[in-house]
Design a protein around this motif. Structure first.
Motif, mmCIF file in Angstrom:
data_model
loop_
_atom_site.group_PDB
_atom_site.id
_atom_site.type_symbol
_atom_site.label_atom_id
_atom_site.label_comp_id
_atom_site.label_asym_id
_atom_site.label_seq_id
_atom_site.Cartn_x
_atom_site.Cartn_y
_atom_site.Cartn_z
ATOM 1 N N GLY A 11 0.830 -1.115 0.140
ATOM 2 C CA GLY A 11 0.083 0.133 0.062
ATOM 3 C C GLY A 11 0.816 1.160 0.008
ATOM 4 O O GLY A 11 0.458 2.335 -0.535
ATOM 5 N N SER A 12 1.923 1.120 0.623
ATOM 6 C CA SER A 12 3.019 2.310 0.669
ATOM 7 C C SER A 12 4.228 2.053 -0.068
ATOM 8 O O SER A 12 4.964 2.853 -0.204
ATOM 9 N N GLY A 13 4.421 0.902 -0.709
ATOM 10 C CA GLY A 13 5.388 0.619 -1.389
ATOM 11 C C GLY A 13 5.546 -0.706 -1.560
ATOM 12 O O GLY A 13 4.442 -1.651 -1.676
ATOM 13 N N PHE A 14 6.932 -1.032 -2.047
ATOM 14 C CA PHE A 14 6.993 -2.759 -2.194
ATOM 15 C C PHE A 14 7.978 -3.176 -1.033
ATOM 16 O O PHE A 14 9.012 -2.575 -0.908
ATOM 17 N N VAL A 15 7.546 -4.246 -0.599
ATOM 18 C CA VAL A 15 8.487 -5.025 0.425
ATOM 19 C C VAL A 15 9.410 -6.057 -0.426
ATOM 20 O O VAL A 15 8.890 -6.900 -0.936
ATOM 21 N N VAL A 16 10.745 -5.697 -0.285
ATOM 22 C CA VAL A 16 11.504 -6.877 -0.963
ATOM 23 C C VAL A 16 11.806 -7.808 0.400
ATOM 24 O O VAL A 16 12.465 -7.368 1.177
ATOM 25 N N LEU A 44 10.932 0.920 -1.812
ATOM 26 C CA LEU A 44 11.426 -0.458 -1.484
ATOM 27 C C LEU A 44 11.665 -0.721 0.016
ATOM 28 O O LEU A 44 12.358 0.256 0.447
ATOM 29 N N ASP A 45 10.778 -1.457 0.737
ATOM 30 C CA ASP A 45 11.288 -1.523 2.278
ATOM 31 C C ASP A 45 12.197 -2.844 2.142
ATOM 32 O O ASP A 45 11.837 -3.704 1.693
ATOM 33 N N CYS A 46 13.230 -2.374 2.468
ATOM 34 C CA CYS A 46 14.474 -3.432 2.412
ATOM 35 C C CYS A 46 14.836 -4.094 3.682
ATOM 36 O O CYS A 46 15.924 -4.593 4.054
ATOM 37 N N SER A 47 14.115 -4.036 4.704
ATOM 38 C CA SER A 47 14.230 -4.489 5.954
ATOM 39 C C SER A 47 14.744 -5.988 6.075
ATOM 40 O O SER A 47 15.429 -6.463 6.832
ATOM 41 N N ALA A 48 14.123 -6.682 5.332
ATOM 42 C CA ALA A 48 14.522 -8.227 5.106
ATOM 43 C C ALA A 48 15.843 -8.590 4.027
ATOM 44 O O ALA A 48 16.407 -9.636 4.189
ATOM 45 N N VAL A 49 16.414 -7.364 3.579
ATOM 46 C CA VAL A 49 17.557 -7.547 2.813
ATOM 47 C C VAL A 49 18.735 -7.401 3.641
ATOM 48 O O VAL A 49 19.159 -6.447 4.261
ATOM 49 N N GLU A 50 19.660 -8.624 3.733
ATOM 50 C CA GLU A 50 20.915 -8.299 4.481
ATOM 51 C C GLU A 50 22.137 -8.402 3.310
ATOM 52 O O GLU A 50 23.136 -8.330 3.981
ATOM 53 N N GLU A 51 21.985 -8.769 2.034
ATOM 54 C CA GLU A 51 22.966 -9.120 1.186
ATOM 55 C C GLU A 51 22.693 -8.483 -0.157
ATOM 56 O O GLU A 51 21.419 -8.622 -0.661
ATOM 57 N N ILE A 52 23.643 -7.799 -0.970
ATOM 58 C CA ILE A 52 23.330 -7.220 -2.333
ATOM 59 C C ILE A 52 24.356 -7.791 -3.148
ATOM 60 O O ILE A 52 25.489 -7.623 -2.765
ATOM 61 N N ASP A 53 24.290 -8.118 -4.388
ATOM 62 C CA ASP A 53 25.247 -8.257 -5.300
ATOM 63 C C ASP A 53 25.066 -7.420 -6.452
ATOM 64 O O ASP A 53 24.216 -6.811 -6.683
ATOM 65 N N SER A 54 26.144 -7.742 -7.611
ATOM 66 C CA SER A 54 25.862 -6.812 -8.809
ATOM 67 C C SER A 54 24.563 -7.139 -9.588
ATOM 68 O O SER A 54 24.019 -6.100 -10.077
ATOM 69 N N ALA A 55 24.037 -8.405 -9.468
ATOM 70 C CA ALA A 55 22.831 -8.763 -9.973
ATOM 71 C C ALA A 55 21.450 -7.777 -9.269
ATOM 72 O O ALA A 55 20.676 -7.369 -9.864
ATOM 73 N N GLY A 56 21.637 -7.852 -7.950
ATOM 74 C CA GLY A 56 20.765 -7.091 -7.234
ATOM 75 C C GLY A 56 20.893 -5.461 -7.537
ATOM 76 O O GLY A 56 19.771 -4.785 -7.697
ATOM 77 N N LEU A 57 21.998 -5.110 -7.554
ATOM 78 C CA LEU A 57 22.139 -3.729 -8.046
ATOM 79 C C LEU A 57 21.704 -3.279 -9.440
ATOM 80 O O LEU A 57 21.273 -2.380 -9.561
ATOM 81 N N GLN A 58 22.002 -4.270 -10.434
ATOM 82 C CA GLN A 58 21.691 -4.038 -11.719
ATOM 83 C C GLN A 58 20.052 -3.960 -11.703
ATOM 84 O O GLN A 58 19.239 -3.230 -12.217
ATOM 85 N N LEU A 59 19.395 -4.878 -10.850
ATOM 86 C CA LEU A 59 17.824 -4.731 -10.612
ATOM 87 C C LEU A 59 17.403 -3.602 -10.217
ATOM 88 O O LEU A 59 16.330 -3.017 -10.795
ATOM 89 N N LEU A 60 17.956 -2.818 -9.290
ATOM 90 C CA LEU A 60 17.590 -1.677 -8.452
ATOM 91 C C LEU A 60 17.714 -0.334 -9.691
ATOM 92 O O LEU A 60 16.915 0.308 -9.970
#
Length: 105
Positions: A11-16, A44-60
């Motif tokens: 409702g206020s964004g997207f939960v990753v 984007l609510d990133c509270s559950a995100v603990e790791e990001i790599d280049s694929a995740g960065l490219q997605l953002l």
């Protein structure tokens, strides 16, 4: 982590609801690209995100191009310190608005 469809719209964004890594990008991309974004941007609510790599960065970064509008803002909320640091290391932190937990109210 689960490989089911991400939690999505709150409702206020997207939960990753998982890490932004190569193993999760396909499912996240499907959900993110079909989400009904506002022309002003995304949150984007990133509270559950603990790791990001280049694929995740490219997605953002691709999300920012996918949203209609001239001056799109992608707001990342509830990011842990490691994600904030990694975005800085990759040199893309300025592409996003980082929202601190105390700014959510």
């Amino acid at each position: 982590m689960s490989t089911d469809t991400p939690a999505g719209d709150t409702g206020s964004g997207f939960v990753v609801d998982r890490d932004l890594t190569i193993g999760n990008v396909t499912a996240l991309q499907e959900a993110l690209m079909h989400h009904a974004w506002q022309e002003s941007g995304a949150q984007l609510d990133c509270s559950a995100v603990e790791e990001i790599d280049s694929a995740g960065l490219q997605l953002l970064l691709s999300l920012k191009k996918h949203i209609p509008g001239d001056e799109v803002t992608v707001r990342l909320t509830h990011c842990c310190d490691d994600i904030r640091r990694d975005l800085g290391i990759y040199g893309v932190r300025d592409h996003f608005v980082m929202v601190d937990d105390d700014e959510q109210a």
